[in-house]
Design an enzyme around this catalytic site. Structure first.
Site, PDB file in Angstrom:
ATOM      1  N   THR A  85       0.839  -1.207   0.000  1.00 58.31           N
ATOM      2  CA  THR A  85       0.000   0.000   0.000  1.00 58.31           C
ATOM      3  C   THR A  85       0.871   1.254   0.000  1.00 58.31           C
ATOM      4  O   THR A  85       2.067   1.189   0.312  1.00 58.31           O
ATOM      5  CB  THR A  85      -0.885   0.041   1.262  1.00 58.31           C
ATOM      6  OG1 THR A  85      -0.047   0.332   2.387  1.00 58.31           O
ATOM      7  CG2 THR A  85      -1.591  -1.277   1.493  1.00 58.31           C
ATOM      8  N   HIS A  87       0.950   3.374   2.116  1.00 61.16           N
ATOM      9  CA  HIS A  87       1.231   3.762   3.490  1.00 61.16           C
ATOM     10  C   HIS A  87       2.735   3.966   3.698  1.00 61.16           C
ATOM     11  O   HIS A  87       3.168   4.895   4.383  1.00 61.16           O
ATOM     12  CB  HIS A  87       0.704   2.682   4.437  1.00 61.16           C
ATOM     13  CG  HIS A  87       0.530   3.142   5.845  1.00 61.16           C
ATOM     14  ND1 HIS A  87      -0.335   4.141   6.201  1.00 61.16           N
ATOM     15  CD2 HIS A  87       1.107   2.738   7.002  1.00 61.16           C
ATOM     16  CE1 HIS A  87      -0.286   4.331   7.509  1.00 61.16           C
ATOM     17  NE2 HIS A  87       0.594   3.502   8.015  1.00 61.16           N
TER      18      HIS A  87
END
Ligand code: INI
Length: 161
Positions: A85, A87
């Site tokens: 991701t 992130h």
């Protein structure tokens, strides 16, 4: 004249901010960091460790510690591992920008020992494995800058007590 690169940790007070996320690896960074500072003459009672939840929280803790005027240097330690991701990118950006801003806004040296790697093996290699220990390297960088700061008339704080 030249300022010598001085790595003497005697009488220096150092705060170490370390992320709990990826604890098995960050604890190795912390071991390397503390061992290097002690080897260079720091007193165990002058090394203060602040654990934080993850790398994202490192800048806030480091800023508070820098603003406390209790430390000659700060070392930041964390491990951010790329996942599937975005992130990873957000956390990496937040911690690198955040630490850079502390260095810009305060004159307290901050060693940057936050690993950003593709996988855990790469991080382990840099936390006391085949590629050295980035915690120890960050300690040395902070130490050298703290000594330069002392040479320019700031501290060490250990002299005040
Ligand atoms: N924190 C890390 O220190 N390393 C990581 O790899 C990581 N990943 O991958 O998510 C991570 N996330 C937590 C983040 O730092 C904060 O603690 C969390 O978002 C709460 O604010």
């Amino acid at each position: 004249m030249r300022y010598p690169a001085d790595l003497d940790a005697t009488r220096l007070r150092v705060a170490i901010v370390v992320a709990r996320f990826n604890h098995p690896i960050t604890s190795r960074l912390l071991d390397g960091c503390e061992a290097e500072l002690l080897r260079r003459g720091a007193s165990p009672s002058d090394l203060h460790v602040a654990w934080v939840p993850g790398a994202f929280e490192i800048p806030q803790a480091a800023r508070l510690l820098a603003q406390s005027a209790r430390y000659d240097a700060i070392v930041t330690l964390g491990v951010v591992i790329r996942g599937g991701t975005p992130h990873f990118d957000y956390v990496c950006r937040a911690v690198t920008d955040g630490v850079r801003e502390i260095v810009r806004d305060t004159d307290v040296p901050v060693g940057f020992g936050v690993l950003t790697t593709d996988d855990a093996d790469q991080a382990l290699a840099r936390a006391g494995g085949g590629e050295g220990n980035k915690g120890a390297e960050a300690a040395l960088a902070a130490l050298e800058m703290a000594r330069l700061r002392v040479a320019l008339g700031k501290g060490p704080l250990g002299d005040a007590s």
